[in-house]
Design a protein around this motif. Structure first.
Motif, PDB file in Angstrom:
ATOM      1  N   ILE A   7      10.407   0.606  -9.995  1.00  0.00           N
ATOM      2  CA  ILE A   7       9.846   1.870  -9.474  1.00  0.00           C
ATOM      3  C   ILE A   7      10.401   3.112 -10.146  1.00  0.00           C
ATOM      4  O   ILE A   7       9.882   4.211  -9.942  1.00  0.00           O
ATOM      5  N   VAL A   8      11.435   2.972 -10.981  1.00  0.00           N
ATOM      6  CA  VAL A   8      12.136   4.147 -11.486  1.00  0.00           C
ATOM      7  C   VAL A   8      11.216   5.091 -12.259  1.00  0.00           C
ATOM      8  O   VAL A   8      11.379   6.318 -12.207  1.00  0.00           O
ATOM      9  N   LYS A   9      10.243   4.564 -12.961  1.00  0.00           N
ATOM     10  CA  LYS A   9       9.353   5.409 -13.765  1.00  0.00           C
ATOM     11  C   LYS A   9       8.257   6.062 -12.923  1.00  0.00           C
ATOM     12  O   LYS A   9       7.549   6.940 -13.414  1.00  0.00           O
ATOM     13  N   GLU A  10       8.132   5.622 -11.676  1.00  0.00           N
ATOM     14  CA  GLU A  10       7.040   6.102 -10.843  1.00  0.00           C
ATOM     15  C   GLU A  10       7.469   7.222  -9.892  1.00  0.00           C
ATOM     16  O   GLU A  10       6.684   8.109  -9.573  1.00  0.00           O
ATOM     17  N   VAL A  11       8.711   7.175  -9.454  1.00  0.00           N
ATOM     18  CA  VAL A  11       9.163   8.123  -8.426  1.00  0.00           C
ATOM     19  C   VAL A  11       9.696   9.401  -9.056  1.00  0.00           C
ATOM     20  O   VAL A  11      10.073   9.427 -10.232  1.00  0.00           O
ATOM     21  N   ASP A  12       9.748  10.473  -8.260  1.00  0.00           N
ATOM     22  CA  ASP A  12      10.299  11.743  -8.745  1.00  0.00           C
ATOM     23  C   ASP A  12      11.820  11.759  -8.685  1.00  0.00           C
ATOM     24  O   ASP A  12      12.488  12.272  -9.586  1.00  0.00           O
ATOM     25  N   GLU A  13      12.351  11.226  -7.575  1.00  0.00           N
ATOM     26  CA  GLU A  13      13.800  11.131  -7.418  1.00  0.00           C
ATOM     27  C   GLU A  13      14.134   9.763  -6.844  1.00  0.00           C
ATOM     28  O   GLU A  13      13.410   9.244  -5.989  1.00  0.00           O
ATOM     29  N   LEU A  14      15.241   9.191  -7.327  1.00  0.00           N
ATOM     30  CA  LEU A  14      15.652   7.867  -6.863  1.00  0.00           C
ATOM     31  C   LEU A  14      17.150   7.884  -6.593  1.00  0.00           C
ATOM     32  O   LEU A  14      17.950   8.227  -7.466  1.00  0.00           O
ATOM     33  N   VAL A  15      17.519   7.526  -5.352  1.00  0.00           N
ATOM     34  CA  VAL A  15      18.922   7.415  -4.976  1.00  0.00           C
ATOM     35  C   VAL A  15      19.187   5.965  -4.588  1.00  0.00           C
ATOM     36  O   VAL A  15      18.499   5.412  -3.721  1.00  0.00           O
ATOM     37  N   VAL A  16      20.160   5.352  -5.243  1.00  0.00           N
ATOM     38  CA  VAL A  16      20.538   3.975  -4.951  1.00  0.00           C
ATOM     39  C   VAL A  16      21.881   3.998  -4.231  1.00  0.00           C
ATOM     40  O   VAL A  16      22.882   4.480  -4.782  1.00  0.00           O
TER      41      VAL A  16
ATOM     42  N   ASN B 160       0.801  -1.223   0.000  1.00  0.00           N
ATOM     43  CA  ASN B 160       0.000   0.000   0.000  1.00  0.00           C
ATOM     44  C   ASN B 160       0.840   1.283   0.000  1.00  0.00           C
ATOM     45  O   ASN B 160       0.290   2.381  -0.052  1.00  0.00           O
ATOM     46  N   ILE B 161       2.161   1.143   0.060  1.00  0.00           N
ATOM     47  CA  ILE B 161       3.020   2.324   0.030  1.00  0.00           C
ATOM     48  C   ILE B 161       2.856   3.036  -1.314  1.00  0.00           C
ATOM     49  O   ILE B 161       2.927   2.412  -2.376  1.00  0.00           O
ATOM     50  N   VAL B 162       2.636   4.335  -1.264  1.00  0.00           N
ATOM     51  CA  VAL B 162       2.478   5.145  -2.478  1.00  0.00           C
ATOM     52  C   VAL B 162       3.839   5.737  -2.848  1.00  0.00           C
ATOM     53  O   VAL B 162       4.419   6.526  -2.099  1.00  0.00           O
ATOM     54  N   LEU B 163       4.339   5.371  -4.020  1.00  0.00           N
ATOM     55  CA  LEU B 163       5.654   5.825  -4.466  1.00  0.00           C
ATOM     56  C   LEU B 163       5.575   6.991  -5.443  1.00  0.00           C
ATOM     57  O   LEU B 163       6.542   7.736  -5.599  1.00  0.00           O
ATOM     58  N   LYS B 164       4.451   7.135  -6.094  1.00  0.00           N
ATOM     59  CA  LYS B 164       4.324   8.127  -7.151  1.00  0.00           C
ATOM     60  C   LYS B 164       4.631   9.539  -6.626  1.00  0.00           C
ATOM     61  O   LYS B 164       4.076   9.985  -5.626  1.00  0.00           O
ATOM     62  N   GLY B 165       5.554  10.193  -7.304  1.00  0.00           N
ATOM     63  CA  GLY B 165       5.895  11.564  -6.950  1.00  0.00           C
ATOM     64  C   GLY B 165       6.791  11.710  -5.743  1.00  0.00           C
ATOM     65  O   GLY B 165       7.040  12.829  -5.282  1.00  0.00           O
ATOM     66  N   LYS B 166       7.328  10.597  -5.215  1.00  0.00           N
ATOM     67  CA  LYS B 166       8.119  10.646  -3.980  1.00  0.00           C
ATOM     68  C   LYS B 166       9.615  10.643  -4.257  1.00  0.00           C
ATOM     69  O   LYS B 166      10.081  10.237  -5.333  1.00  0.00           O
ATOM     70  N   LYS B 167      10.360  11.077  -3.259  1.00  0.00           N
ATOM     71  CA  LYS B 167      11.815  10.978  -3.268  1.00  0.00           C
ATOM     72  C   LYS B 167      12.178   9.704  -2.506  1.00  0.00           C
ATOM     73  O   LYS B 167      11.929   9.608  -1.302  1.00  0.00           O
ATOM     74  N   VAL B 168      12.764   8.756  -3.214  1.00  0.00           N
ATOM     75  CA  VAL B 168      12.945   7.413  -2.676  1.00  0.00           C
ATOM     76  C   VAL B 168      14.418   7.018  -2.704  1.00  0.00           C
ATOM     77  O   VAL B 168      15.126   7.281  -3.676  1.00  0.00           O
ATOM     78  N   ALA B 169      14.852   6.371  -1.629  1.00  0.00           N
ATOM     79  CA  ALA B 169      16.188   5.772  -1.583  1.00  0.00           C
ATOM     80  C   ALA B 169      16.049   4.264  -1.500  1.00  0.00           C
ATOM     81  O   ALA B 169      15.162   3.750  -0.815  1.00  0.00           O
TER      82      ALA B 169
END
Length: 645
Positions: A333-342, A309-318
């Protein structure tokens, strides 16, 4: 509770003739050519067709030309249509073993030796051992004899099915609320299996309904639920129940098992004549030990405990970690999030396998459902190239430097294959190539399939951070060089706790044996990865040095170990005995054999560091021989290696 699963299991029945029509024609056009050849010869015993195609079939890892003349393909299709649609055209009996062997060798373009034939015939689903409890010459288990199984994942479900077929009263203890083990719990984005779908399943339940050539997590959940439904496994399972301790009563020759109902907290002790420990290491996780992790105000989760249920759309995610789970998550998830840091902790070799993301076409599913023997021969082909065909990659060539970047010419070839894919994908990003290129031999730790990983790292809103994390802040992460990332969600794809194969389970055997003491200082060892001296009637699944780490084959290991357990118990009962226990001498001899062989394996390379090894560097996980060796050796116990009293 019995559930209804949309994953239709195969009845195994293939009535002939089949009506000629567009579905059959489409299936022949899209189905695997070598598999269709096997089907034709199986149905006709026409060896001449093997000679026709032999020159055009080569293993997939060669660079030889695969082109088969179109007239040969058309001829095979027309002959198959006749055999499949004409009453009485197909032979009713299976080919003799000699012809089966010839078919196998031709179909994969390389020799299939005699030692493989029994295993392959079973694992391809051509035969299944008879139901033991219907054998009038066998001594049945005595009344009241009970086997306790811990875990209802792949191995626990299998144990329940086979114990039922052998007439053993049994109970399965499962801490989750449903069957499936790790495939029930893992719900992270992109969760899937590296092993091909048509191989990663029970040999006696080959499903034609896989949606992808490599199954997604949802596919696996439905498969295991469907198997549990078909065999009524749940009636013997106590769900949401945890095993805390096993204590052997020498006088009574039973195990006293302390369990806890997780819904009520109530504990009780139940007695079992034998115990099969069927849980694995992939359900033991914890958040990484990083300063400030409890201070984060956003969402922080582990891949093994991911909330769908976690909403990823538009989020800054690590995403912390760069192993198999991370690669699947990042690609998804890369196409869903606003920023992605690995955040990369260690490097991994990435393999290009286009089938990882491919769907199984409808026409191929039709072939699997309705063309006789297609599903068995298709599974054989997948098995052959996903199993012991990979074994030479992990064997050291003594002519190669001990601390080199490869262990053999074949291993170097696979390294170059992986490098070529990386350089092709990242041609315009030399900075990423430098960050991602491993300095250890490929296959010395688990390889990762590229399901979009490199493509995700190329996105403008993706950052690959290689500087270590200094601290997790209330609103993000700070690295050791002082850089800060503002974040909404942190996903920890940091693997599992593989340091203890039996978790925190208390196991006390006879004569004062305590597994915590016997396995102290990380000396986890067993005999054939299954039995331990001092612990009568106690069996492990995928115990020490029983992992198929050169290939996909945990299902083969599980089937072999369940079979072996029942063979041991049957022998004990036939003798009127109460206990079966491996001898100390056999245990020592077997582990010397493991250690001697491990010297020649990639996992003892000085640059090999992974969860396959303990903190001292000793490979605890891998089986250093081939899968066929394990299968053959576990068909029946060497009775001289056991005390049966």
């Amino acid at each position: 509770m019995k559930t209804t699963s949309p994953h239709m299991l195969d009845s195994g029945i293939r009535p002939l003739p089949i009506a000629d029509g567009p579905e059959l024609r489409a299936a022949l056009k899209e189905a695997n050519l070598q598999t269709l050849l096997m089907v034709y010869v199986h149905l006709t015993h026409d060896e001449s067709m093997l000679e026709t195609f032999k020159a055009h079939i080569h293993p997939p890892y060669t660079n030889l030309d695969y082109q088969t003349p179109q007239d040969c393909i058309d001829d095979l299709h027309e002959k198959l249509i006749y055999v499949l649609t004409t009453p009485g055209a197909a032979k009713s009996e299976d080919p003799p073993i000699a012809l089966m062997k010839k078919m196998m060798s031709t179909g994969v373009g390389e020799p299939v030796d005699d030692e493989f034939i029994p295993m392959v015939i079973e694992q391809a689903g051509f035969v299944r051992s008879p139901t033991r409890k219907e054998n009038p010459e066998r001594t049945p288990p005595p009344p009241g004899f009970k086997v306790l199984v811990i875990g209802a994942g792949l191995t626990g479900i299998l144990a329940g099915i086979e114990l039922e077929r052998a007439g053993y009263d049994h109970v399965i203890i499962e801490k989750n609320e449903e069957v499936g083990g790790t495939w029930w719990k893992n719900r992270y984005p992109g969760v899937g299996v590296d092993t091909p779908s048509h191989f990663y399943s029970y040999s006696f339940e080959i499903s034609p309904e896989w949606n992808h050539y490599h199954p997604h997590g949802a596919d696996m959940r439905e498969y295991f639920r469907a198997v549990a439904d078909k065999y009524d496994v749940r009636r013997n399972i106590r769900f949401q129940t945890m095993v805390h301790s096993l204590v052997f009563d020498d006088a009574a020759a039973v195990w006293n098992v302390t369990i806890e109902d997780l819904k009520t907290g109530k504990r009780e002790v139940i007695k079992a004549n034998a115990v099969f420990n069927a849980f694995g290491t992939t359900d033991r996780w914890s958040l990484p030990d990083i300063k400030g992790i409890d201070s984060f105000k956003g969402i922080i989760t582990h891949s093994a405990d991911y909330d769908e249920n976690i909403v990823l759309k538009g989020k800054k995610v690590a995403v912390i970690g760069t192993g198999a789970s991370s690669a699947q998550i990042v690609s998804t998830i890369v196409k869903e999030v606003d920023e992605l840091v690995v955040f990369m902790r260690t490097k991994h070799w990435m393999i290009n396998n286009p089938e990882v993301t491919q769907e199984v076409p409808k026409a191929v599913k039709w072939a699997l459902r309705y063309i006789p023997h297609y599903k068995e021969w298709f599974r054989f082909r997948v098995f052959w190239f996903a199993a012991d065909g990979l074994y030479p990659n992990v064997v050291k060539d003594p002519s190669y430097p001990e601390d080199g970047i490869a262990v053999s010419a074949l291993n170097e070839g696979m390294r170059q294959y992986a490098l070529s894919h990386m350089h092709h994908k990242l041609a315009n990003r030399p900075d990423l190539i430098e960050k991602l290129t491993p300095d250890f031999p490929i296959f010395s730790k688990r390889v990762v399939m590229d399901a979009g990983w490199y493509d995700a790292l190329l996105q403008p809103h993706t950052t690959l951070e290689t500087t270590h994390i200094a601290e997790i802040l209330p609103d993000g992460i700070r690295t050791k060089d002082g850089k800060e990332y503002k974040l909404d969600i942190i996903i920890c794809a940091t693997g599992f706790n593989a340091s203890s194969l039996v978790q925190d389970l208390e196991i006390k055997g006879r004569d004062g044996h305590d597994l915590t003491v016997d396995w102290a200082d990380e000396e986890e060892r067993a005999y054939m990865g299954t039995t331990i001296p001092g612990y009568p009637n106690y069996f492990l699944s995928t115990g020490p040095n029983a992992g198929p780490n050169h290939a996909g084959g945990i299902n083969i290991v599980s089937e072999s170990q369940v079979h072996y357990m029942i063979e041991c118990l049957d022998e004990m009962i036939a003798r009127g005995a109460r206990t079966v226990e491996v001898t100390e001498e056999a245990f020592i001899r077997h582990n010397k054999r493991i250690d001697d062989q491990m010297k020649h394996m990639i996992w003892t390379h000085p640059k090999s560091k992974s969860y396959y090894q303990n903190s001292k560097g000793r490979p605890v996980g891998p089986w250093p021989f081939r899968l066929v060796d394990m299968w053959n050796e576990m068909q029946e116990p060497i009775l001289e290696d056991y005390r049966i009293e």
